[in-house]
Design an enzyme around this catalytic site. Sequence first.
Site, PDB file in Angstrom:
ATOM      1  N   HIS A 117       0.921  -1.224   0.022  1.00 40.34           N
ATOM      2  CA  HIS A 117       0.319   0.646  -0.250  1.00 40.34           C
ATOM      3  C   HIS A 117       0.684   1.539  -0.370  1.00 40.34           C
ATOM      4  O   HIS A 117       1.868   1.425   0.929  1.00 40.34           O
ATOM      5  CB  HIS A 117      -0.922  -0.017   1.130  1.00 40.34           C
ATOM      6  CG  HIS A 117      -0.390   0.095   2.534  1.00 40.34           C
ATOM      7  ND1 HIS A 117      -0.016   1.185   3.246  1.00 40.34           N
ATOM      8  CD2 HIS A 117      -0.084  -1.490   3.746  1.00 40.34           C
ATOM      9  CE1 HIS A 117       0.574   0.518   4.530  1.00 40.34           C
ATOM     10  NE2 HIS A 117       0.189  -0.171   4.679  1.00 40.34           N
ATOM     11  N   GLU A 126      -5.457   1.423   2.248  1.00 36.36           N
ATOM     12  CA  GLU A 126      -4.754   1.074   3.228  1.00 36.36           C
ATOM     13  C   GLU A 126      -5.387   0.599   5.030  1.00 36.36           C
ATOM     14  O   GLU A 126      -5.689   0.097   5.360  1.00 36.36           O
ATOM     15  CB  GLU A 126      -3.570   0.038   3.230  1.00 36.36           C
ATOM     16  CG  GLU A 126      -3.123  -1.620   3.559  1.00 36.36           C
ATOM     17  CD  GLU A 126      -3.254  -1.169   5.447  1.00 36.36           C
ATOM     18  OE1 GLU A 126      -2.844  -2.925   6.131  1.00 36.36           O
ATOM     19  OE2 GLU A 126      -2.223  -0.458   5.947  1.00 36.36           O
TER      20      GLU A 126
END
Length: 338
Positions: free
Chosen positions: A62, A193
């Site tokens: 992420h 995320e």
Amino acid sequence: MDEVIRSLTEAYGPSGFEDPVRSLLRSMVAPLADEVRITPLGSLVAVRRGTGNGRRMMLAAHMDEIGVMVTYVDEKGFLRFTPIGGVSPLTCVGARVRFENGVLGVIGVEKREDPHKVPSFEQLYIDVGATGREDCPVRVGDAAVFERPFVAQGRRLVAKAMDDRIGCAVLVETLTRLGPTPHEVYFVFSVQEETTLSGARTAAYGIEPDMAIAVDVTRTGDTPESQPMAVELGKGPAIKVQDAGMIAHPAVREWLMRAAETAGIPYQMEVLERGTTDASAVQLVRAGIPSGCLSIPCRYIHTPSEMVDREDVEGAVRLLLQALEGSSQESVTRNASR
Ligand code: CO
Ligand code: ZN
């Protein structure tokens, strides 16, 4: 690799505001990939075509980071804020934050009855040097990230946002060094995320991979009076068995363990009692995607000074290269139930 890690960790990109870090990553992967695209929610996907006869593999790191968002500007120009992702008030007082437009803010704290108690977010404010609402250079809804320079000291690397720019750096380095592989490999740099896992979830729906691996940080149990955990800094990348959001698919776990053993790379087994990664969302996409995680051990996660070990990072890259280059379709799925 230090310069890649420096530029990635120092880049701006709180969840939902990933444009600057995405541009940086795009410039890094575009010359290396067969195809680069951006998903409707903003995740960056770089594709390396395989030599055929392989599987569709998704690697996800992420690119977003934790931060703060302005909720209110008072008449004296002080800002109230709310956390983006898992920020602790413990790490806030005296911290510097940087907005996307370059404005720097200092986090201050109100007078409290017991100054030794950890303040609540309601007792904290950001001072950007304004004197009122009129000259305040940021507005409600603007986001900021913690400001800290990257430092390399011997084997240890310290920076803000190692979670998960170190995973992004591992993916960039893996793509850089990746030789011929039978697999079609999707390098996904996901958004959001830290808040909702929505970037990786939707990217996986579009890619429909046969297998997915999140490359993210995990905590360690090797600091004074730490909660016991079997992962230590410098003992190699960790292969996840379980975290609070998932049990890693055994075929993925065993594929990674075989790669480490074949290449002679030290590794650790990870059981994380709190927290999860993109893999927990990816595994639930469509009819289910066998998913696992390769974790970079990291101290002081979600503080402005996250610490990793250089050798663990290098080990993670080598492990992924071995897994992708050294496996055929049947060895990947030998133990998979599909
Ligand atoms: Co995190
Ligand atoms: Zn993370």
